[in-house]
Design a protein around this motif. Structure first.
Motif, PDB file in Angstrom:
ATOM      1  N   ARG A   1      -3.656   3.470  -2.562  1.00 42.44           N
ATOM      2  CA  ARG A   1      -3.190   3.036  -3.723  1.00 42.44           C
ATOM      3  C   ARG A   1      -2.913   1.334  -2.719  1.00 42.44           C
ATOM      4  NH1 ARG A   1      -0.072   2.427  -9.152  1.00 42.44           N
ATOM      5  NH2 ARG A   1       0.671   0.052  -9.277  1.00 42.44           N
ATOM      6  N   CYS A   2      -3.487   0.322  -3.820  1.00 45.36           N
ATOM      7  CA  CYS A   2      -3.538  -1.104  -3.115  1.00 45.36           C
ATOM      8  C   CYS A   2      -2.958  -1.623  -4.302  1.00 45.36           C
ATOM      9  CB  CYS A   2      -4.586  -1.655  -2.513  1.00 45.36           C
ATOM     10  SG  CYS A   2      -4.218  -3.197  -2.135  1.00 45.36           S
ATOM     11  N   ASP A   3      -2.048  -2.884  -4.111  1.00 48.27           N
ATOM     12  CA  ASP A   3      -1.453  -3.489  -5.074  1.00 48.27           C
ATOM     13  C   ASP A   3      -2.064  -4.703  -4.857  1.00 48.27           C
ATOM     14  OD1 ASP A   3       0.625  -1.348  -6.031  1.00 48.27           O
ATOM     15  OD2 ASP A   3       0.144  -2.164  -7.473  1.00 48.27           O
TER      16      ASP A   3
ATOM     17  N   GLN B   1       0.908  -0.998  -0.181  1.00 50.99           N
ATOM     18  CA  GLN B   1      -0.185  -0.288   0.228  1.00 50.99           C
ATOM     19  C   GLN B   1       1.271   1.077   0.099  1.00 50.99           C
ATOM     20  OE1 GLN B   1      -3.182  -1.837   3.374  1.00 50.99           O
ATOM     21  NE2 GLN B   1      -4.163   0.097   2.152  1.00 50.99           N
TER      22      GLN B   1
ATOM     23  N   GLU C   1      -5.987  10.429  -2.508  1.00 50.12           N
ATOM     24  CA  GLU C   1      -5.602   8.571  -3.121  1.00 50.12           C
ATOM     25  C   GLU C   1      -4.299   7.695  -2.591  1.00 50.12           C
ATOM     26  OE1 GLU C   1      -6.258   9.452  -7.601  1.00 50.12           O
ATOM     27  OE2 GLU C   1      -4.265   7.971  -7.512  1.00 50.12           O
TER      28      GLU C   1
ATOM     29  N   VAL D   1      -4.229  -3.140  -9.921  1.00 52.14           N
ATOM     30  CA  VAL D   1      -4.256  -2.103  -8.459  1.00 52.14           C
ATOM     31  C   VAL D   1      -5.431  -1.810  -8.307  1.00 52.14           C
ATOM     32  CG1 VAL D   1      -3.423  -0.064  -8.351  1.00 52.14           C
ATOM     33  CG2 VAL D   1      -1.966  -1.306  -9.035  1.00 52.14           C
TER      34      VAL D   1
ATOM     35  N   THR E   1      -7.312   1.621  -6.124  1.00 51.19           N
ATOM     36  CA  THR E   1      -7.174   3.246  -5.507  1.00 51.19           C
ATOM     37  C   THR E   1      -8.617   3.383  -4.660  1.00 51.19           C
ATOM     38  OG1 THR E   1      -7.704   4.350  -7.259  1.00 51.19           O
ATOM     39  CG2 THR E   1      -5.247   4.285  -7.293  1.00 51.19           C
TER      40      THR E   1
ATOM     41  N   ARG F   1     -11.109  -0.105  -9.398  1.00 44.48           N
ATOM     42  CA  ARG F   1      -9.138  -0.836  -9.671  1.00 44.48           C
ATOM     43  C   ARG F   1      -9.670  -1.955 -10.627  1.00 44.48           C
ATOM     44  NH1 ARG F   1      -9.959  -7.369  -7.793  1.00 44.48           N
ATOM     45  NH2 ARG F   1      -7.050  -7.948  -7.501  1.00 44.48           N
TER      46      ARG F   1
END
Lengths: 110, 113
Positions: free
Chosen positions: B22-24, B6, B20, B74, B76, B69
């Motif tokens: 972010r998540c991977d 993240q 914003e 990824v 957001t 997504r």
């Protein structure tokens, strides 16, 4: 609403004592998961129970799923300081909304 | 990477600004979840993605919150016009399928001044 409640909210035990947290759902669960969150950390998966009346053991941890699949418990035998953290039962997602239980915060006194 | 990541790890913003997060997720995981955790509290479910679609948006607290997504990977989470009550740790998790074991990222700590 559909809730997942846990008791107790907090528990302080002396190292070596046993500990149990109870989880109750307002609705029948298809399955239930348990997670542990260490202080300052993120939740980590412990186990999933699926069958009515199921009992699973992981070393000093014993997990039970109620016959009616509306409650569950986690029992820790002979607690250690490494057991410190918050334990959550979780109604998993998929076709139903993910709901984390209210959690039980365990403190182990050395 | 092997786990969920993240970014940013910390975000300090002023009230009224947009942020914003972010998540991977873990590669190959089709399910992705966002949660919010206020200090000393439990996890509040925000939204769930299966692939790129969000069958369950019921947890978003207001229309200031949105998530997307793309490419089945990824995700957001966007918070518009941030308020002080938005301050919390935002956690992302992924799983191989809905209802399976969730793997959590380290979270983004959001502070709204």
């Amino acid at each position: 609403g559909q809730q997942v409640m846990q008791i107790p909210q907090y528990q302080h035990v002396q190292e070596g004592e046993d500990f149990t947290t109870y989880c109750n759902s307002s609705t029948t669960l298809s399955n239930i998961q348990w997670y542990k969150q260490r202080p300052g950390g993120h939740p980590v998966f412990l186990i999933q129970l699926v069958k009515s009346g199921e009992v699973k053991k992981q070393k000093r941890l014993t997990f039970q799923f109620g016959e009616a699949k509306k409650n569950s418990s986690l029992h820790i035998t002979a607690t250690q300081t490494t057991d410190v953290g918050t334990y959550f039962c979780v109604r998993p997602g998929g076709y139903q909304k993910v709901t984390f239980g209210t959690g039980t915060k365990l403190q182990v006194i050395p | 990477g092997a786990g969920v990541s993240q970014s940013p790890s910390n975000k300090v913003t002023e009230k009224g600004k947009d942020v914003e997060l972010r998540c991977d997720p873990i590669s190959g995981h089709t399910a992705l979840y966002w949660y919010r955790q206020s200090l000393g509290q439990g996890l509040e479910f925000l939204i769930y993605f299966q692939g790129n679609s969000a069958p369950d948006k019921s947890g978003l607290p207001s229309d200031r919150f949105s998530a997307e997504r793309t490419g089945g990977s990824v995700s957001t989470l966007t918070i518009q016009r941030t308020q002080q009550e938005d301050s919390a740790v935002y956690l992302c998790a992924s799983s191989s399928a809905g209802g399976h074991e969730q793997f959590f990222g380290p979270g983004t700590r959001l502070t709204v001044l």
